[in-house]
Design an enzyme around this catalytic site. Structure first.
Site, PDB file in Angstrom:
ATOM      1  CB  SER A 128      -5.946  35.936 -36.779  1.00 40.28           C
ATOM      2  OG  SER A 128      -6.958  36.792 -37.247  1.00 40.28           O
TER       3      SER A 128
ATOM      4  CG  ASP B 191     -11.903  37.010 -31.892  1.00 35.40           C
ATOM      5  OD1 ASP B 191     -11.805  37.908 -32.746  1.00 35.40           O
ATOM      6  OD2 ASP B 191     -10.991  36.187 -31.661  1.00 35.40           O
TER       7      ASP B 191
ATOM      8  CG  HIS C 216      -7.942  38.745 -32.565  1.00 38.19           C
ATOM      9  ND1 HIS C 216      -8.820  37.752 -32.941  1.00 38.19           N
ATOM     10  CD2 HIS C 216      -7.069  38.900 -33.607  1.00 38.19           C
ATOM     11  CE1 HIS C 216      -8.516  37.341 -34.169  1.00 38.19           C
ATOM     12  NE2 HIS C 216      -7.448  38.010 -34.579  1.00 38.19           N
TER      13      HIS C 216
END
Length: 545
Positions: A283, A390, A439
């Site tokens: 991330s 995502d 994710h």
């Protein structure tokens, strides 16, 4: 004869006196010995009492207690426990002794290291440079698990988005303090996925030196800001309101500097002798890899290291938002990622790679936070892991899969997102991009289960490693070992190995069809619309994980 008798009598008397004196001396010596033992016991008891008082309040550091251990879960919740005993001393993070002997302390340390090796633990070390800190001024640091003899290093940057104003940072500090402060960090963490040292879970990187760098700078690892300034004194009336609205904070933003200092502190551990240094992250940590990989390579080269620095970006390859929003974006929900970064860069004193910065005029440096604009300027090899749908990218557009509702326009955006992400990855040499709604992946325990065209992510990484090693040694890379893997099917969850979808309200697993129905979509109407390829809604649903 009489004289002889007298002499014998005198001798007997003398012997008797001597014996009596020796008996007295023996008794005296015995009493002295007892007294010495009593005094020593008394001193030991007092010393033990002082030691107990001295070590009181050092939570997690007492004899017979193991330091707290936290699993690195896929959702990134590790490290939130208030274990105490970490201290902001800038030291190595080891707990203080409790009055035992030096030999016992060494034995305890050896046992702790052995336990760490057996339980897959990484141990906390605070930075030696105490001027480089977390947002709130507490000591920044890293977790390390050494694998002796290994010349491979895996450095991992934690994710967690950012804050970019006084309001957003105050809210972040109140709700997620572990992302801004080290005061609650545990003494140990347990690695999962690519951070695991168990060969069953991590077949190709289990025997590397593993470094987990917690995210406590809230600046997407870009900040070089100064030390925090003390908060202003309370004022009244309009002045107080003006101060509240000013975009100034008492926080410090030093993400890029933290990475630099971690590298310095790893020199005594042998990182200068490394053959390969993999800078990885998920991330915001993945975006941090994009922003810092060239700087890390340059730093190691200046130190005389011959290591090849490689990057692994997981779910940090974002694209710009399509929504029109207020240019002021005073609140988190109304700010697009690019607006947040534009504002944040000034607050963080953020830096971007030089070659990318030269492509944009002053004030446009924020564009270097997006992988598809930055990638071509990088010289270090990079592997990109990116779900084509995502979930964080969707949340930016206020789309929450498994939430309350979903409009037809939002469903169309989801489908377009997959195509746009796929196009942005076309020129990336090494990539793993499944058509799934999720994710992050590399720190999940089940990361080996996801595949693209029959190849798992760990296998693709191994193929990439071998190809780089072969090229570096002037050998021809092996054939039949792919590492450019992008799903060809177009719809969400069309890959049969995708993670299961979960209803946010009930926490039940659902197929994509069930989720779309639950979110209010008219499936018959959607099925009548042209799809643009051979995939139909029915095939998409039947293949969902």
């Amino acid at each position: 004869m009489r004289e002889r008798y007298v002499i014998i009598t005198i001798c007997i008397n003398l012997f008797s006196h001597v014996a009596t004196d020796m008996k007295i001396l023996g008794q005296l010596a015995f009493l002295l010995l007892l007294g010495g033992i009593w005094c020593q016991n008394n001193r030991n008891a007092k010393a033990s009492g002082k030691s107990t008082k001295k070590s009181g309040g050092n939570q997690g550091g007492e004899v017979g207690q193991s330091p707290p251990t936290v699993d690195l879960t896929p959702r990134g919740t590790g490290g939130s426990g208030n274990t105490g005993g970490t201290g902001n001393t800038g030291g190595t993070g080891s707990t203080r002794g409790t009055g035992g002997t030096a030999e016992a302390g060494r034995e305890g340390a050896t046992a702790a290291r052995a336990a760490g090796q057996q339980t897959d633990d990484m141990r906390l070390h605070f930075l030696k440079n105490t001027q480089v800190t977390c947002n709130d001024g507490t000591a920044a640091g890293f977790y390390l698990k050494e694998f002796r003899g290994s010349r491979r290093w895996l450095l991992f940057l934690e994710g967690g988005w950012c804050c970019y104003s006084k309001e957003t940072c105050d809210s972040r500090y109140q709700n997620i303090p572990r992302l801004m402060s080290s005061s609650g960090w545990p003494q140990t963490k347990r690695g999962t996925g690519i951070l695991s040292s168990q060969v069953e879970e991590n077949p190709h990187w289990h025997n590397a030196n593993i470094v987990f760098i917690p995210y406590c700078s809230s600046d997407v690892w870009s900040g070089t800001g100064p030390a925090p300034t003390p908060p202003p004194r309370p004022r009244q009336g309009r002045e107080k309101e003006r101060e509240r609205n000013a975009n100034t904070t008492e926080y410090t933003f030093m993400g890029s500097l933290i990475i630099r200092e971690v590298i310095k502190d790893l020199i005594p551990k042998g990182i200068k002798l490394a053959k390969v240094v993999m800078l990885s992250g998920t991330s915001a940590g993945g975006t941090g890899v994009l922003l810092n990989i060239e700087r890390v390579a340059s730093q190691l080269e200046q130190l005389g290291a011959e290591a090849q620095v490689r990057g692994l970006v997981d779910s940090g390859w974002f694209i710009e938002s399509k929504q029109q929003r207020s240019p002021n974006c005073p609140e988190t929900v109304s700010c697009s990622p690019e607006d947040a970064i534009k504002i944040g860069l000034r607050l963080w004193n953020g830096v971007v790679p030089d070659r990318c910065r030269q492509l944009y005029k002053r004030g446009e440096e924020w564009q270097c936070f997006f992988g598809h604009k930055l990638y071509s300027t990088l010289t270090s090899p990079l592997f990109v892991v990116q779900w084509l749908f995502d979930e964080e990218q969707l949340r930016v557009e206020n789309i929450y899969m498994g939430g309350q509702s979903l409009s037809e326009e939002q469903w169309q955006y989801i489908q377009n997102l997959g195509r746009e992400l796929k196009n942005s990855l076309r020129d990336v040499t090494a990539v793993f991009a499944p058509s799934c709604l999720s994710h992050t992946v590399i720190t999940k325990s089940n990361w080996m289960s996801f595949q693209v065209r029959g190849t798992s992510l760990p296998r693709a990484l191994q193929c990439w490693d071998r190809s780089l090693d072969a090229t570096r040694n002037n050998r021809t890379p092996a054939k039949g070992c792919p590492f450019h893997l992008v799903d060809t099917c177009q719809s969400p969850q069309c890959n049969p190995t995708c993670p299961a979808l979960v209803d946010q309200a009930t926490q039940q697993e659902l197929t994509l069809l069930q989720m779309l129905v639950a979110m209010g979509l008219d499936l018959q109407k959607l099925a009548l619309e042209p799809q643009g390829d051979e995939d139909s809604l029915a095939s998409m649903v039947s293949n969902s994980g």
